[in-house]
Design a protein around this motif. Structure first.
Motif, mmCIF file in Angstrom:
data_model
loop_
_atom_site.group_PDB
_atom_site.id
_atom_site.type_symbol
_atom_site.label_atom_id
_atom_site.label_comp_id
_atom_site.label_asym_id
_atom_site.label_seq_id
_atom_site.Cartn_x
_atom_site.Cartn_y
_atom_site.Cartn_z
ATOM 1 N N GLU A 23 8.547 -27.835 46.168
ATOM 2 C CA GLU A 23 9.334 -28.740 45.313
ATOM 3 C C GLU A 23 9.342 -28.311 43.848
ATOM 4 O O GLU A 23 10.388 -28.220 43.222
ATOM 5 N N SER A 24 8.158 -28.040 43.308
ATOM 6 C CA SER A 24 8.087 -27.714 41.880
ATOM 7 C C SER A 24 8.364 -26.236 41.600
ATOM 8 O O SER A 24 8.793 -25.878 40.499
ATOM 9 N N GLY A 25 8.106 -25.393 42.589
ATOM 10 C CA GLY A 25 8.301 -23.960 42.388
ATOM 11 C C GLY A 25 7.183 -23.291 41.618
ATOM 12 O O GLY A 25 7.297 -22.129 41.217
ATOM 13 N N THR A 26 6.082 -24.003 41.399
ATOM 14 C CA THR A 26 4.942 -23.415 40.683
ATOM 15 C C THR A 26 4.121 -22.537 41.627
ATOM 16 O O THR A 26 4.063 -22.784 42.832
ATOM 17 N N ALA A 27 3.488 -21.534 41.057
ATOM 18 C CA ALA A 27 2.665 -20.624 41.841
ATOM 19 C C ALA A 27 1.286 -21.231 42.078
ATOM 20 O O ALA A 27 0.657 -21.730 41.145
ATOM 21 N N ARG A 28 0.833 -21.190 43.312
ATOM 22 C CA ARG A 28 -0.504 -21.651 43.650
ATOM 23 C C ARG A 28 -1.397 -20.437 43.864
ATOM 24 O O ARG A 28 -1.015 -19.475 44.523
ATOM 25 N N GLU A 29 -2.588 -20.485 43.284
ATOM 26 C CA GLU A 29 -3.564 -19.399 43.362
ATOM 27 C C GLU A 29 -2.959 -18.037 43.001
ATOM 28 O O GLU A 29 -3.089 -17.064 43.740
#
Length: 226
Positions: A23-29
């Motif tokens: 949804e947000s398009g942010t990168a995780r780890e």
């Protein structure tokens, strides 16, 4: 074994899809995902018969381009290096470019869209929310079948499992599964005889390099935050 899809997608792009919040398009780890995506380039080149690992050094055995921009850039870089570097050297060298090319690939294939924003009205940031979830769903279905249900893996799925395992990204692929069970299953898959010896050499070298890189990253983060 591989779920049907009409969109060809590299291992690096698969890893990036798994790491992006839909949804947000942010990168995780990102500190773990970036080297994993770079390592995926080496594994893809091995699967295509372009590179091998000899005495811990990555060597080119066929410099013929593959027609995939991200992989051809990595192949050209490795071919142009003398003396040859180790898998760890190349993962560190390639990771920035590999992540950028994976983003470009996913945008070009219509799987994510790019959003540019400014934090506090000053600092530009980019986000990559999901545009088409069908390919990621197919990737997760294959991973579930192999890791959770014990299905026999094809080369690419087993390679993806090994990369996720080496980078300690188990939670990105299996957020709701028992962590110990998942880790044991991924270890078993990554050590299996699912490919030619030369390919397994490269996968093992990439996985070992990822483990070493991630260990340093985690230690540095703990020390910095402590």
């Amino acid at each position: 074994m591989e779920a049907p899809t009409h969109i060809p997608i590299t291992l690096g792009e698969q890893l990036l899809l798994l790491s992006l919040d839909d949804e947000s398009g942010t990168a995780r780890e990102p500190a773990k995902a970036a080297p994993a995506i770079a390592a995926a380039s080496l594994v893809e080149l091995a699967l295509a018969g372009r590179i091998d690992v000899t005495d811990d050094k990555v060597t080119v055995v066929d410099a013929t381009p593959l027609g995939e921009p991200a992989l051809d850039a990595a192949l050209e870089a490795v071919a142009g290096r003398n003396p040859p570097g180790s898998a760890k050297d190349w993962i560190n060298r390639l990771k920035t470019d590999a992540v950028a090319r994976a983003h470009t690939g996913l945008i070009g294939k219509g799987l994510v869209r790019e959003e540019k924003k400014k934090v506090l009205g000053l600092f530009p940031v980019r986000r990559y929310p999901e545009a088409d979830g069908s390919v990621e769903a197919a990737v997760r279905q294959r991973l579930d079948a192999v890791v959770l249900a014990g299905a026999a893996p094809d080369e690419r799925t087993a390679s993806l499992v090994a990369l996720l395992h080496g980078a300690k990204l188990h939670r990105l692929a299996f957020p709701d599964a028992d962590a110990r069970r998942v880790e044991a299953a991924m270890e078993s898959v990554s050590r299996g005889r699912w490919s030619a010896t030369a390919v397994r050499h490269v996968v093992k070298a990439a996985e070992d390099a990822l483990t070493a890189i991630i260990a340093v990253t985690v230690t540095t983060t703990v020390v910095t935050n402590g």
